[in-house]
Design an enzyme around this catalytic site. Sequence first.
Site, PDB file in Angstrom:
ATOM      1  N   HIS A 241     166.101 -56.988  66.545  1.00  0.00           N
ATOM      2  CA  HIS A 241     166.430 -55.526  65.872  1.00  0.00           C
ATOM      3  C   HIS A 241     167.832 -54.813  66.384  1.00  0.00           C
ATOM      4  O   HIS A 241     168.302 -54.934  66.638  1.00  0.00           O
ATOM      5  CB  HIS A 241     165.043 -54.306  65.905  1.00  0.00           C
ATOM      6  CG  HIS A 241     164.178 -54.839  65.442  1.00  0.00           C
ATOM      7  ND1 HIS A 241     163.751 -54.980  63.541  1.00  0.00           N
ATOM      8  CD2 HIS A 241     162.805 -55.426  65.976  1.00  0.00           C
ATOM      9  CE1 HIS A 241     162.681 -55.579  63.999  1.00  0.00           C
ATOM     10  NE2 HIS A 241     162.051 -56.136  65.016  1.00  0.00           N
TER      11      HIS A 241
HETATM   12  C1  BDR Z   1     162.158 -51.159  67.170  1.00  0.00           C
HETATM   13  O1  BDR Z   1     160.950 -50.956  67.492  1.00  0.00           O
HETATM   14  C2  BDR Z   1     160.810 -51.625  68.877  1.00  0.00           C
HETATM   15  O2  BDR Z   1     159.492 -51.763  69.443  1.00  0.00           O
HETATM   16  C3  BDR Z   1     161.566 -52.588  68.930  1.00  0.00           C
HETATM   17  O3  BDR Z   1     161.911 -52.419  70.517  1.00  0.00           O
HETATM   18  C4  BDR Z   1     163.082 -51.644  68.177  1.00  0.00           C
HETATM   19  O4  BDR Z   1     163.469 -51.628  68.609  1.00  0.00           O
HETATM   20  C5  BDR Z   1     162.022 -52.413  66.231  1.00  0.00           C
HETATM   21  O5  BDR Z   1     161.349 -51.175  65.098  1.00  0.00           O
END
Ligand code: BDR
Length: 310
Positions: A241
């Site tokens: 992500h």
């Molecule tokens: C986001 O949530 C966090 O757990 C990850 O680091 C990312 O920023 C994904 O949904």
Amino acid sequence: MTKLIFDCDPGVDDAVALFLAFASPQDLEILAITTVAGNVAADLTARNAAVIRQIAGREDVPIHAGAQGPLVRAPIEAGHFHGESGLGALPLFEPARGLDEGHAAQVIIDLVMAHPPGAVTIAATGPLTNLALAIRIQPAIVSRIAKVAIMGGARREGGNITASAEYNIYADPHAAELVFASGVPCVVFGLDVTHQVRADPARTAAIAAINTPAAQASTNLLEFSNALERDIVGGTGAPIHDPCVIAWLLAPHLFTLRPCDLNVETASPLTLGHTAVEFRLADPSAATVLWATEADADGVFALLNERLAR
Ligand code: BDR
Ligand code: CA
């Protein structure tokens, strides 16, 4: 050269995003890393940023810890996706350089106000608490920030922490709503696009073959996420992500963006943190939010590999 404040909650994928940013000094002048409570508690996200900074050999960059929890709602961590430490199974150590003085929100204000309007970009890969606080304390930063590149939200993909919400927005929906409603220019990388960028076995093996500390640590982090993806979701290759945000700053042609209105649900217990992304605009040219719809995943990994090899 982009002057950047990188606000994050490392976090396995935040850590890979940090490596990508640290490995790109010719493109990004990192003014500060600011950290926020999110995936794990605030003291751990700050410590983790310092660990990653040291592995990357970038102790020239200051790190400022920030908000200890969300504005209104109760804290919700995501440790099951990031391990107890927040960095999966990465071997940890006490960083040689500690944190810098000054609260993250104040540092954001001071840096934005100290530079000319339009000079400072913010990358945000955790809950938006620090930025919301900064805007609340000093609204004049809104018209001076060049743009905020955010990992958060979901439209066609649905949620990952609840049926309707993505984690970063769910973890502090009131902060997110404040940021989007402020009118600060935002470019938003939600699950619609990050789910297209997955560390499949071939891509992970390619990073494992790179013999640098950053690539070896990234391999450890990606393998941790991939094992969870297999065991919990039943999929091959976890989405990366947060690196999408930095990849876009470095190579915007890898993403397709669309102007939208974006509002965050803050009242409904059922759909708390849902991002209502509306593309039907009377005047798209007036939109302050751009929503990422498509990513060139091979291009993102090519960029990541090239930088991790440096
Ligand atoms: C986001 O949530 C966090 O757990 C990850 O680091 C990312 O920023 C994904 O949904
Ligand atoms: Ca994150």
